[in-house]
Design a protein around this motif. Structure first.
Motif, short mmCIF file in Angstrom:
data_model
loop_
_atom_site.label_atom_id
_atom_site.label_comp_id
_atom_site.label_asym_id
_atom_site.label_seq_id
_atom_site.Cartn_x
_atom_site.Cartn_y
_atom_site.Cartn_z
N ALA A 110 0.82 -1.21 0.00
CA ALA A 110 0.00 0.00 0.00
C ALA A 110 0.86 1.27 0.00
N TRP A 111 2.15 1.12 0.17
CA TRP A 111 3.06 2.24 0.34
C TRP A 111 3.08 3.16 -0.87
N GLY A 112 3.21 2.60 -2.06
CA GLY A 112 3.29 3.45 -3.26
C GLY A 112 4.69 3.98 -3.48
N ASP A 113 4.85 5.30 -3.49
CA ASP A 113 6.13 5.95 -3.74
C ASP A 113 7.09 5.68 -2.58
N PRO A 114 8.21 4.99 -2.84
CA PRO A 114 9.12 4.66 -1.74
C PRO A 114 9.88 5.86 -1.17
N ALA A 115 9.83 6.99 -1.85
CA ALA A 115 10.57 8.15 -1.39
C ALA A 115 9.87 8.89 -0.25
N GLU A 116 8.59 8.66 -0.06
CA GLU A 116 7.82 9.40 0.95
C GLU A 116 6.73 8.49 1.51
N PRO A 130 3.23 7.40 2.71
CA PRO A 130 1.91 7.94 2.40
C PRO A 130 1.10 8.23 3.66
N VAL A 131 0.02 8.92 3.47
CA VAL A 131 -0.89 9.24 4.57
C VAL A 131 -1.34 7.96 5.26
N LEU A 132 -1.58 6.91 4.48
CA LEU A 132 -2.04 5.64 5.05
C LEU A 132 -1.09 5.13 6.12
N VAL A 133 0.21 5.15 5.86
CA VAL A 133 1.18 4.62 6.82
C VAL A 133 1.20 5.48 8.07
N ARG A 134 1.09 6.78 7.91
CA ARG A 134 1.03 7.67 9.09
C ARG A 134 -0.24 7.42 9.90
N GLU A 135 -1.35 7.14 9.22
CA GLU A 135 -2.60 6.84 9.94
C GLU A 135 -2.52 5.50 10.64
N ILE A 136 -1.86 4.52 10.03
CA ILE A 136 -1.66 3.23 10.70
C ILE A 136 -0.87 3.46 11.98
N HIS A 137 0.18 4.26 11.89
CA HIS A 137 0.99 4.57 13.07
C HIS A 137 0.15 5.22 14.16
N ALA A 138 -0.70 6.16 13.79
CA ALA A 138 -1.55 6.84 14.77
C ALA A 138 -2.51 5.85 15.43
N GLU A 139 -3.11 4.96 14.65
CA GLU A 139 -4.03 3.96 15.20
C GLU A 139 -3.31 3.03 16.17
N ILE A 140 -2.15 2.56 15.80
CA ILE A 140 -1.39 1.65 16.67
C ILE A 140 -0.98 2.38 17.94
N GLY A 151 3.36 1.27 18.99
CA GLY A 151 3.45 2.39 18.07
C GLY A 151 4.88 2.85 17.84
N GLN A 152 5.67 2.85 18.92
CA GLN A 152 7.09 3.22 18.77
C GLN A 152 7.82 2.21 17.90
N ARG A 197 9.72 3.00 14.36
CA ARG A 197 11.12 2.65 14.06
C ARG A 197 11.24 1.84 12.77
N GLU A 198 10.29 0.92 12.55
CA GLU A 198 10.37 0.06 11.36
C GLU A 198 10.01 0.78 10.07
N PHE A 199 9.04 1.70 10.13
CA PHE A 199 8.50 2.27 8.89
C PHE A 199 8.76 3.76 8.68
N LEU A 200 8.79 4.54 9.74
CA LEU A 200 8.78 5.99 9.54
C LEU A 200 10.05 6.72 9.94
N ARG A 201 10.83 6.19 10.83
CA ARG A 201 12.03 6.90 11.31
C ARG A 201 12.93 7.41 10.19
N PRO A 202 13.19 6.63 9.15
CA PRO A 202 14.09 7.13 8.10
C PRO A 202 13.56 8.37 7.37
N PHE A 203 12.28 8.65 7.48
CA PHE A 203 11.70 9.77 6.75
C PHE A 203 11.53 11.03 7.59
N ASP A 204 11.66 10.92 8.90
CA ASP A 204 11.47 12.09 9.77
C ASP A 204 12.79 12.67 10.21
#
Length: 69
Positions: free
Chosen positions: A31-37, A39-49, A57-58, A62-69
């Motif tokens: 569901a990720w799509g563009d690997p460079a950024e 998506p909203v979906l992944v950020r919403e999954i993080h918020a739900e978790i 959630g942490q 670490r697994e999905f979002l840390r490299p982008f922030d």
């Protein structure tokens, strides 16, 4: 079959995700799509978790979002 909204999809994937769950990881990466950024979906999954379990959630962050922030 009705198409899921981003919010519904995020809630479903958040319920499925646990560390080392390769099947759930694949669904999220598909569901990720563009690997460079992330998506909203992944950020919403993080918020739900994070709402349900901050420690899990942490781990997701670490697994999905840390490299982008």
């Amino acid at each position: 079959m009705a198409t899921e909204t981003v919010s519904e999809q995020a809630k479903r994937l958040a319920r499925e995700w646990t560390p080392f769950n390769l099947r759930a990881n694949k669904k999220i990466l598909d569901a990720w799509g563009d690997p460079a950024e992330p998506p909203v979906l992944v950020r919403e999954i993080h918020a739900e978790i994070s709402r349900a379990d901050p420690v899990k959630g942490q781990r997701f962050y670490r697994e999905f979002l840390r490299p982008f922030d």
